[in-house]
Design a protein around this motif. Structure first.
Motif, short mmCIF file in Angstrom:
data_model
loop_
_atom_site.label_atom_id
_atom_site.label_comp_id
_atom_site.label_asym_id
_atom_site.label_seq_id
_atom_site.Cartn_x
_atom_site.Cartn_y
_atom_site.Cartn_z
N VAL A 184 7.67 1.46 2.33
CA VAL A 184 7.80 1.91 3.72
C VAL A 184 7.98 0.76 4.71
N GLY A 185 7.60 -0.43 4.28
CA GLY A 185 7.71 -1.58 5.18
C GLY A 185 6.58 -1.61 6.21
N VAL A 186 6.49 -2.74 6.91
CA VAL A 186 5.43 -2.89 7.92
C VAL A 186 6.08 -2.84 9.30
N THR A 225 -0.78 -4.26 -5.59
CA THR A 225 -1.30 -2.88 -5.43
C THR A 225 -0.80 -2.29 -4.12
N ASN A 226 -0.81 -3.09 -3.04
CA ASN A 226 -0.29 -2.61 -1.76
C ASN A 226 1.19 -2.25 -1.87
N ALA A 227 1.95 -3.11 -2.60
CA ALA A 227 3.38 -2.85 -2.77
C ALA A 227 3.59 -1.53 -3.52
N LEU A 277 -10.61 -4.09 8.16
CA LEU A 277 -10.78 -2.65 8.44
C LEU A 277 -9.53 -1.97 9.01
N PHE A 278 -8.40 -2.72 9.10
CA PHE A 278 -7.17 -2.03 9.55
C PHE A 278 -6.50 -1.39 8.34
N THR A 279 -6.29 -0.10 8.42
CA THR A 279 -5.63 0.60 7.32
C THR A 279 -4.82 1.77 7.85
N THR A 280 -3.74 2.10 7.14
CA THR A 280 -2.98 3.30 7.51
C THR A 280 -3.07 4.32 6.38
N LYS A 281 -3.90 3.96 5.37
CA LYS A 281 -4.01 4.85 4.20
C LYS A 281 -5.22 5.77 4.37
N ALA A 282 -5.06 7.01 3.85
CA ALA A 282 -6.14 7.98 4.00
C ALA A 282 -7.43 7.47 3.35
N GLN A 316 -1.58 -6.67 13.04
CA GLN A 316 -2.92 -6.12 12.77
C GLN A 316 -3.27 -5.99 11.30
N ILE A 317 -2.25 -5.94 10.44
CA ILE A 317 -2.56 -5.59 9.05
C ILE A 317 -3.52 -6.57 8.37
N PHE A 318 -3.60 -7.81 8.91
CA PHE A 318 -4.52 -8.78 8.30
C PHE A 318 -5.93 -8.68 8.86
N ASP A 373 1.50 0.99 -3.60
CA ASP A 373 1.12 2.08 -2.66
C ASP A 373 2.26 2.36 -1.69
N ALA A 374 2.90 1.28 -1.21
CA ALA A 374 3.96 1.45 -0.21
C ALA A 374 5.19 2.15 -0.79
N MET A 375 5.37 2.01 -2.13
CA MET A 375 6.57 2.62 -2.74
C MET A 375 6.26 3.98 -3.36
N ALA A 400 7.69 -8.86 -3.01
CA ALA A 400 8.52 -8.00 -2.16
C ALA A 400 8.59 -6.60 -2.75
N ASP A 401 8.66 -5.61 -1.86
CA ASP A 401 8.78 -4.23 -2.35
C ASP A 401 9.86 -3.50 -1.58
N THR A 402 10.17 -2.31 -2.04
CA THR A 402 11.17 -1.50 -1.34
C THR A 402 10.48 -0.26 -0.76
N GLY A 435 -7.85 4.20 2.38
CA GLY A 435 -7.85 2.73 2.40
C GLY A 435 -9.12 2.19 3.04
N MET A 436 -9.43 0.91 2.72
CA MET A 436 -10.61 0.28 3.34
C MET A 436 -10.19 -0.78 4.34
N GLY A 437 -8.92 -1.15 4.28
CA GLY A 437 -8.42 -2.13 5.24
C GLY A 437 -9.00 -3.52 5.02
N LEU A 438 -9.33 -3.85 3.76
CA LEU A 438 -9.93 -5.16 3.51
C LEU A 438 -9.05 -6.09 2.68
N GLY A 439 -8.16 -5.46 1.87
CA GLY A 439 -7.37 -6.25 0.92
C GLY A 439 -6.68 -7.44 1.56
N LEU A 440 -5.91 -7.20 2.62
CA LEU A 440 -5.14 -8.29 3.21
C LEU A 440 -6.03 -9.31 3.90
N SER A 441 -7.12 -8.83 4.51
CA SER A 441 -7.99 -9.81 5.17
C SER A 441 -8.66 -10.71 4.13
P1 ADP Z 1 -5.75 -1.02 2.54
O1 ADP Z 1 -4.80 -1.26 1.41
O2 ADP Z 1 -7.13 -0.61 2.12
O3 ADP Z 1 -5.22 -0.18 3.64
P2 ADP Z 1 -5.06 -3.72 3.24
O4 ADP Z 1 -5.77 -4.74 4.07
O5 ADP Z 1 -4.69 -4.16 1.86
O6 ADP Z 1 -6.00 -2.46 3.21
O7 ADP Z 1 -3.77 -3.25 3.99
C1 ADP Z 1 -3.85 -2.95 5.35
C2 ADP Z 1 -2.63 -2.16 5.78
O8 ADP Z 1 -1.44 -2.99 5.72
C3 ADP Z 1 -2.31 -0.98 4.90
O9 ADP Z 1 -3.06 0.15 5.27
C4 ADP Z 1 -0.84 -0.79 5.19
O10 ADP Z 1 -0.62 -0.06 6.36
C5 ADP Z 1 -0.32 -2.18 5.43
N1 ADP Z 1 0.35 -2.75 4.24
C6 ADP Z 1 -0.18 -3.60 3.36
N2 ADP Z 1 0.71 -3.93 2.41
C7 ADP Z 1 1.84 -3.24 2.71
C8 ADP Z 1 3.14 -3.13 2.09
N3 ADP Z 1 3.46 -3.81 0.99
N4 ADP Z 1 4.04 -2.34 2.70
C9 ADP Z 1 3.74 -1.67 3.83
N5 ADP Z 1 2.56 -1.73 4.44
C10 ADP Z 1 1.60 -2.50 3.88
#
Ligand code: ADP
Length: 532
Positions: free
Chosen positions: A465-467, A429-431, A479-484, A474-476, A433-435, A461-463, A486-492
């Protein structure tokens, strides 16, 4: 009333008057008693009581002032303990200390040669001596009363603390003033205790023995009923009183006489020191308990928040799938010729999503309980297929090409099916969103391989915006998120799940663009064993 009694009984466990003495305290008390006994034997047997030392006139007022200060502070602290415990025994011993503090004032004022040649109150030597007797026989009586009352069964709690304290203070003040008045007024009538400043009468000897006997009696009663820290230290005080009285036969300004004053000071300070020490210790314990409680509450709140947020995050996907399928089902049925077969398929899909949502909730409980009950042997490629099927409609709507490179000879891994599928689903789902906002060709590549360091490596892997390197750390974080939205919980959550499976999850840049999330899982059984 019952409530007050319960609170008092809970507090009793932490208060000096009911707290059991520690081993260290018992040892210290024994050392002090042995020191007193040794000093007594040493001074009397060595006839040191007759050896005259330099005359220090200030010793009596200094001794009286120190006794007054010590005893009055002790009385105040004990009255404070009474206000918590509401025990009559504590009220009695507090009154005892107040009694000695007040008698000391009368004694020092009547002491000849201190403030005036015959004492400030115009009384003579006899009055000061009688007041000393009153002081040293009065206090043991209070101690005996305390010891007899403290285990009164059932203890009679006092209703109004303020009134009880005030009336005790009034009674004690009245008794001391009355006794002082009678002693001074009857100075000429009372039997003589002293012939002059250095010579005593036999009555003095009887008086001192009587006081000492009262102290020993108090000691015995306390010993029989000993239980608390206060009991222990009152016993030591009674020993100090007895020693002081025995040394009182010494002539003024002799070694024995000075030793007697030191014993008097010791007996006045002991309970005060213990009260202050215990109060400080209890205060420190209280602070620690309050901080621990606050930390525990914060942790509980944080866990509660995390559980709620995790449920909301993880349940969003099956819920939106259910909504999409329900709308599709309605559309199949709304046609002029309803397609019941397709509608049935969508309903089946809704039911499957419902079950998945239930399983997700269960697996979240398992994450927070850190339990591994639902672990089985799993085929990673099967899991990848399941997760891809769940994001199928999103992949289609964003026109994302999927490349899968499964290694068909992978060993099985040990894990929780629902949790590991959630990990893949979150990464996919994150991938997506990123594309989503990128115009370039969008490709999602999912691979599985044997990992060199042992286990199975899965990469998503995705193509997109990249990290950015500044975000990679911080992405793990929760509550860290760059999405409007987003909840910032998925990766943690993903990292918690993978780490709970003794694995590792990390991110790396993809070439030429995008990000690669990779995780390693342990095989089941471990590869070494499989080889064997
Ligand atoms: P959320 O998806 O709610 O923001 P996540 O914990 O899943 O929470 O992701 C945290 C942040 O990590 C995202 O807001 C995004 O900035 C970055 N991120 C996660 N996956 C990707 C990805 N595949 N490509 C680029 N950035 C990513």
């Amino acid at each position: 009333m019952a409530n007050k009694a319960t609170v008092a009984s809970e507090e009793q466990n932490f208060i000096l008057t009911s707290l059991s003495p520690s081993r260290g305290q018992k040892r210290l008390a024994l050392i002090i008693v042995l020191a007193l006994l040794t000093a007594l034997i040493f001074i009397t047997a060595g006839r040191l009581s007759t050896i005259q030392l330099a005359r220090i006139d200030a010793i009596v007022p200094a001794y009286a002032t120190a006794s007054f200060v010590n005893d009055s502070i002790t009385a105040v602290l004990l009255f404070a303990q009474f206000s918590i415990l509401r025990s009559r025994a504590v009220l009695v011993i507090a009154s005892g200390y107040l009694f000695t503090a007040l008698v000391v004032i009368a004694w020092v004022l009547t002491f000849p040669g201190l403030f005036a040649p015959t004492g400030l109150l115009g009384a003579g030597l006899q009055s000061a001596t009688w007041l000393y007797m009153l002081w040293h026989s009065g206090f043991p009586v209070f101690v005996i009363a305390y010891a007899l009352l403290k285990d009164a069964d059932p203890p009679k709690p006092v209703d109004s603390v303020g009134a009880a304290i005030l009336s005790s203070v009034a009674v004690i003040a009245f008794v001391v003033c009355g006794a002082t008045f009678l002693i001074i007024a009857g100075d000429g009538l009372l039997p003589r205790l002293m012939i002059d400043a250095t010579h005593i009468t036999p009555l003095w000897t009887y008086g001192v023995w009587f006081s000492a006997l009262l102290c020993v009696l108090a000691l015995v009663v306390l010993w029989v009923r000993r239980r608390s820290v206060l009991d222990l230290w009152l016993m030591v005080v009674m020993c100090a009183y007895t020693t002081e009285l025995c040394l009182n036969f010494s002539t003024r300004f002799s070694v024995g006489w000075y030793a007697s004053r030191i014993c008097g000071l010791l007996s006045g300070s002991l309970v005060l020191f213990v009260l202050l020490y215990e109060s400080t210790v209890l205060y420190a314990q209280l602070l620690r308990a309050v901080f621990a409680q606050r930390r525990e509450r914060e942790a509980r709140l944080a866990t509660g928040d995390a559980v709620a947020a995790t449920i909301a995050h993880e349940i969003k996907q099956p819920l939106s799938a259910m909504i999409t399928n329900a709308s599709a089902g309605i559309r199949w049925l709304d046609r002029p010729a309803p397609d019941c077969v397709k509608a049935k398929e969508t309903f089946e899909q809704i039911a499957a999503d419902g079950h998945r949502a239930g399983a997700v909730i269960e697996s979240i409980r398992a994450i927070f309980k850190k339990e591994g009950r639902n672990r089985t042997s799993l085929d990673v490629n099967e899991l990848i297929g399941e997760a891809l099927a769940l994001v199928h409609s999103d992949l289609q709507s964003y026109r994302i090409m999927v490349m899968t490179e499964p290694d068909g000879h992978l060993p099985l891994v040990n894990g929780d099916r629902v949790q590991l599928r959630q990990v893949l689903l979150n990464l996919m789902t994150n991938a997506i969103d990123a594309m989503a906002d990128k115009d370039e060709p969008r490709t999602l590549s999912v691979r599985s391989n044997l990992y060199d360091g042992g286990g199975v490596l899965v990469s998503v892997a995705d193509t997109g915006v990249g990290v950015g390197s500044q975000d990679a750390d911080q992405i793990f974080n929760p509550l860290f998120t760059t999405k409007a939205h987003g909840m910032g919980l998925g990766l943690s959550i993903c990292r918690s799940i993978i780490e709970a499976h003794n694995g590792r999850l990390w991110v790396a840049p993809n070439t030429p663009r995008g990000a690669v999330f990779q995780f390693v899982l342990r095989t089941d059984p471990p590869l070494a064993q499989q080889g064997a």
